[in-house]
Design a protein around this motif. Structure first.
Motif, PDB file in Angstrom:
ATOM      1  N   ASN A 209       0.826  -1.212   0.000  1.00  0.00           N
ATOM      2  CA  ASN A 209       0.000   0.000   0.000  1.00  0.00           C
ATOM      3  C   ASN A 209       0.858   1.259   0.000  1.00  0.00           C
ATOM      4  O   ASN A 209       0.552   2.242  -0.677  1.00  0.00           O
ATOM      5  N   THR A 210       1.921   1.242   0.785  1.00  0.00           N
ATOM      6  CA  THR A 210       2.790   2.417   0.871  1.00  0.00           C
ATOM      7  C   THR A 210       3.640   2.567  -0.375  1.00  0.00           C
ATOM      8  O   THR A 210       3.861   3.682  -0.850  1.00  0.00           O
ATOM      9  N   TRP A 211       4.108   1.470  -0.916  1.00  0.00           N
ATOM     10  CA  TRP A 211       4.931   1.508  -2.131  1.00  0.00           C
ATOM     11  C   TRP A 211       4.164   2.148  -3.287  1.00  0.00           C
ATOM     12  O   TRP A 211       4.746   2.848  -4.121  1.00  0.00           O
ATOM     13  N   ASN A 212       2.849   1.918  -3.328  1.00  0.00           N
ATOM     14  CA  ASN A 212       2.031   2.401  -4.441  1.00  0.00           C
ATOM     15  C   ASN A 212       1.325   3.723  -4.148  1.00  0.00           C
ATOM     16  O   ASN A 212       0.508   4.162  -4.967  1.00  0.00           O
ATOM     17  N   VAL A 213       1.582   4.341  -3.006  1.00  0.00           N
ATOM     18  CA  VAL A 213       0.833   5.547  -2.643  1.00  0.00           C
ATOM     19  C   VAL A 213       1.098   6.657  -3.653  1.00  0.00           C
ATOM     20  O   VAL A 213       2.237   6.938  -4.031  1.00  0.00           O
ATOM     21  N   TYR A 214       0.011   7.266  -4.126  1.00  0.00           N
ATOM     22  CA  TYR A 214       0.140   8.300  -5.149  1.00  0.00           C
ATOM     23  C   TYR A 214      -0.619   9.583  -4.784  1.00  0.00           C
ATOM     24  O   TYR A 214      -0.095  10.685  -4.923  1.00  0.00           O
ATOM     25  N   VAL A 215      -1.855   9.438  -4.309  1.00  0.00           N
ATOM     26  CA  VAL A 215      -2.696  10.612  -4.042  1.00  0.00           C
ATOM     27  C   VAL A 215      -2.046  11.523  -3.019  1.00  0.00           C
ATOM     28  O   VAL A 215      -1.922  12.742  -3.223  1.00  0.00           O
ATOM     29  N   TYR A 216      -1.618  10.951  -1.898  1.00  0.00           N
ATOM     30  CA  TYR A 216      -1.000  11.769  -0.859  1.00  0.00           C
ATOM     31  C   TYR A 216       0.355  12.305  -1.317  1.00  0.00           C
ATOM     32  O   TYR A 216       0.753  13.415  -0.950  1.00  0.00           O
ATOM     33  N   ALA A 217       1.058  11.516  -2.120  1.00  0.00           N
ATOM     34  CA  ALA A 217       2.362  11.967  -2.607  1.00  0.00           C
ATOM     35  C   ALA A 217       2.224  13.200  -3.491  1.00  0.00           C
ATOM     36  O   ALA A 217       3.038  14.128  -3.414  1.00  0.00           O
ATOM     37  N   THR A 218       1.189  13.236  -4.322  1.00  0.00           N
ATOM     38  CA  THR A 218       0.992  14.406  -5.177  1.00  0.00           C
ATOM     39  C   THR A 218       0.650  15.643  -4.365  1.00  0.00           C
ATOM     40  O   THR A 218       0.957  16.771  -4.781  1.00  0.00           O
ATOM     41  N   ALA A 219       0.029  15.446  -3.193  1.00  0.00           N
ATOM     42  CA  ALA A 219      -0.353  16.587  -2.360  1.00  0.00           C
ATOM     43  C   ALA A 219       0.822  17.118  -1.545  1.00  0.00           C
ATOM     44  O   ALA A 219       0.948  18.334  -1.347  1.00  0.00           O
ATOM     45  N   PHE A 220       1.685  16.234  -1.080  1.00  0.00           N
ATOM     46  CA  PHE A 220       2.739  16.635  -0.141  1.00  0.00           C
ATOM     47  C   PHE A 220       4.088  16.880  -0.812  1.00  0.00           C
ATOM     48  O   PHE A 220       4.931  17.566  -0.242  1.00  0.00           O
ATOM     49  N   ILE A 221       4.311  16.281  -1.976  1.00  0.00           N
ATOM     50  CA  ILE A 221       5.642  16.312  -2.598  1.00  0.00           C
ATOM     51  C   ILE A 221       5.589  17.041  -3.940  1.00  0.00           C
ATOM     52  O   ILE A 221       4.854  16.641  -4.845  1.00  0.00           O
ATOM     53  N   THR A 222       6.349  18.115  -4.056  1.00  0.00           N
ATOM     54  CA  THR A 222       6.497  18.827  -5.332  1.00  0.00           C
ATOM     55  C   THR A 222       7.958  18.946  -5.748  1.00  0.00           C
ATOM     56  O   THR A 222       8.247  19.214  -6.907  1.00  0.00           O
TER      57      THR A 222
END
Length: 280
Positions: A209-222
């Protein structure tokens, strides 16, 4: 026609053929990703479609690490997934034991509250979580992903662990304590070895689940320096086109660790994934 022949034909018609069809549908996307990753840009868009590369090349894989910095993205994903898996496994182990073995005031309310957290989609939580991380100055920091992934994976993993503990008789701990073990010692010496497949299954769930996380990554990481693999794969889709060769190569790189992990722990998953469904 003998009974043995009828049985053999029946097995082929109702078991082997359906399984073969299912296997083709399951494996063909993986084959196509590998196939595309080994093609040059001309072969990717060739007409008619090429079902295998005429001139296989590793240029797409080389470009990932020389031009796009995929090595950094890979390391970032490993850090986030490994730390989150450790935290989730330890906390769900302790919390699952408490929920399984103890009766306390508010237990039912906590149980319902944990269930409710599983009903909320990521997009609903994204804005408030972004505000929280922004207030803590954790935007463009891998710690923000670790915190959020730990919190979002923990409820379900806790339920899994609680089911595993329910499937183990309390008499094992009581016998150990009668022999002089403390509560913690009985848990670590008696329960944990028996629950090793269950712990591995829970850890594998949290890791994937963590390896594939995308939604939160787009919000927190630029910041590209702290991109994870899902964000790195998004780079190949531009406004005017998609670099399918590099995208497929990136998918292969992202898949390899997951496949290796499943191959290594497969023998534990078959028992661990279902043990929590049985209440002792």
């Amino acid at each position: 026609m003998t009974i043995a022949t009828k049985k053999k034909l029946s097995d082929i018609a109702f078991r082997n053929i359906p399984l073969a069809v299912f296997l083709v549908f399951t494996l063909f996307p993986f084959y196509w990703i590998i196939n595309t990753s080994l093609k040059g840009s001309i072969e990717v868009f060739a007409t008619p479609i090429l079902y295998w590369p005429l001139n296989p090349t590793l240029a797409n894989f080389q470009g990932l690490f020389t031009r796009f910095g995929f090595g950094t993205f890979f390391v970032n994903s490993v850090i986030v997934a490994s730390v989150t898996t450790f935290l989730v496994t330890v906390m769900s182990l302790l919390g699952g034991y408490a929920m399984s073995r103890y009766k306390f005031k508010g237990k039912v309310f906590m149980y319902i509250l944990l269930l409710i957290t599983q009903m909320l989609p990521a997009v609903v939580l994204m804005i408030p979580l972004f505000q929280m991380m922004n207030n803590m100055n954790l935007i463009n920091n891998l710690i923000s992903l670790i915190i959020v992934c730990t919190c979002t994976n923990l409820p379900f993993c806790l339920f899994m662990m609680m089911g595993y503990f329910n499937s183990i008789s309390v008499s094992l701990e009581e016998a150990a304590q009668i022999d002089g073990c403390t509560l913690l010692r009985s848990i670590f010496l008696i329960l944990l070895p028996a629950m090793l497949p269950n712990i591995i299954a829970t850890g594998a769930y949290a890791f994937i689940n963590t390896w594939n996380v995308y939604v939160y990554a787009t919000a927190f990481i630029t910041d590209k320096a702290v991109y994870t693999l899902p964000l790195g794969l998004k780079m190949f889709q531009g406004e005017y086109g998609t670099d399918y060769g590099s995208l497929s190569a990136g998918c292969v790189v992202a898949l390899v660790p997951v496949i290796m992990i499943f191959a290594f722990i497969q023998k534990h998953l078959s028992g661990g994934a279902t043990a929590g469904a049985v209440k002792g």
